[in-house]
Scaffold this motif. Structure first.
Motif, short mmCIF file in Angstrom:
data_model
loop_
_atom_site.label_atom_id
_atom_site.label_comp_id
_atom_site.label_asym_id
_atom_site.label_seq_id
_atom_site.Cartn_x
_atom_site.Cartn_y
_atom_site.Cartn_z
N ARG A 115 0.84 -1.20 0.00
CA ARG A 115 0.00 0.00 0.00
C ARG A 115 0.87 1.25 0.00
O ARG A 115 1.94 1.27 0.60
N TYR A 126 -3.30 3.60 -2.21
CA TYR A 126 -3.20 2.89 -3.48
C TYR A 126 -2.66 1.50 -3.13
O TYR A 126 -1.70 1.38 -2.39
N PHE A 147 -1.70 -0.41 -9.48
CA PHE A 147 -2.19 0.00 -8.17
C PHE A 147 -3.55 0.68 -8.35
O PHE A 147 -3.78 1.39 -9.33
N TYR A 148 -4.47 0.44 -7.42
CA TYR A 148 -5.78 1.09 -7.50
C TYR A 148 -6.08 1.78 -6.17
O TYR A 148 -5.67 1.33 -5.11
N PRO A 149 -6.82 2.90 -6.24
CA PRO A 149 -7.09 3.68 -5.03
C PRO A 149 -8.22 3.07 -4.20
O PRO A 149 -9.23 2.61 -4.73
N GLU A 161 -4.15 9.24 -10.57
CA GLU A 161 -3.46 7.96 -10.65
C GLU A 161 -2.19 8.02 -9.83
O GLU A 161 -1.59 9.08 -9.66
N LEU A 162 -1.76 6.88 -9.35
CA LEU A 162 -0.55 6.83 -8.54
C LEU A 162 0.66 7.34 -9.32
O LEU A 162 1.52 8.02 -8.76
#
Length: 192
Positions: A115, A126, A147-149, A161-162
Motif C-alpha cells: 500500500r 493505493y 495500483f488502484y485507489p 493515478e498513482l
C-alpha cells in the motif's frame, strides 16, 4: 475557556494524524533504481503497526528487524468484523516518476498487499495484492499502473493515478479473510 481548550485539542489531533514535516529531497527513477528501505539500522524508516483494533477488531502483529531483514508477523482475527493487520512507514523524500515497486520477500503462502499513500490525498491508499510462496525468497514486481485507489477497503474513482503522485507512505497489509497466524520477511523495498 472550555471552548478554547476544545479548539486547541481538535487542531492538535488533526495535525497529529498528518505525516511529519521534514525537509524533503527529490528522488526520481530517472536517476536509476532507488532503494527506499533496506532495513539497515542507520537508515531504517519509522515503521508502525496498524491493526483492525482501531475499529474494534482483535488482530495482533509485531515487526522486528534482525540482520537487515524485517519480520512482520502476527495473528489475523475475524472477530468483531476485523480482519486486517498492517505495518507502514512515512517516506521523507519526494519519490516520483516511478514505473514499479519491487520487494524481496519470504512469505507463508498467504496473500498480502503493498500500500502507498501520496501527497495528493492522505486518506487514499493505493494498493496492489501479491501472493507469497511458503518459506521461499522471491522478488515481487508491482507495476505502478496496476495500483488502484481505496479507502477503508472500498475502491475509489475520480482520484489522481498513482503515477501522477508523489509517494509519502509505504506499507504492507494482510487482509485475506483467513483467520490464523501470518508471517512475512522483507529483505528490501526499491523502486524502478
Amino acid at each position: 475557556m472550555i471552548k478554547k481548550l476544545f479548539l486547541v485539542l481538535t487542531v492538535f489531533s488533526l495535525n497529529a494524524c498528518e505525516s511529519p514535516i521534514q525537509n524533503n529531497y527529490m528522488q526520481s527513477t530517472s536517476q536509476g533504481e532507488i532503494i527506499i528501505e533496506d532495513f539497515a539500522e542507520k537508515s531504517l524508516l519509522n515503521w508502525n503497526i496498524v491493526n483492525d483494533t482501531v475499529m474494534g477488531g482483535r488482530s495482533q502483529a509485531r515487526m522486528s528487524v534482525r540482520n537487515n531483514k524485517a519480520e512482520f508477523k502476527g495473528y489475523l482475527s475475524l472477530a468483531n468484523n476485523g480482519g486486517f493487520s498492517s505495518v507502514r512507514a512515512y517516506y521523507p523524500n519526494d519519490l516520483f516518476d516511478i514505473n514499479s515497486i519491487v520487494l524481496r520477500v519470504k512469505g507463508d503462502g498467504r496473500k498480502y498487499s503493498f500500500r502507498v499513500r501520496t501527497d495528493n490525498n492522505s486518506w487514499v491508499s493505493y494498493t496492489q495484492s501479491f501472493a507469497t510462496e511458503n518459506d521461499t525468497w522471491q522478488e515481487v514486481v508491482l507495476d505502478i499502473k496496476d495500483f488502484y485507489p481505496t479507502y477503508r477497503g472500498y475502491s475509489l474513482r475520480n482520484v489522481p493515478e498513482l503515477s501522477d503522485s508523489i509517494i509519502r507512505e509505504i506499507g504492507i497489509m494482510i487482509s485475506d479473510k483467513v483467520e490464523g497466524n501470518f508471517k512475512i520477511d522483507v529483505d528490501w523495498i526499491k523502486v524502478q
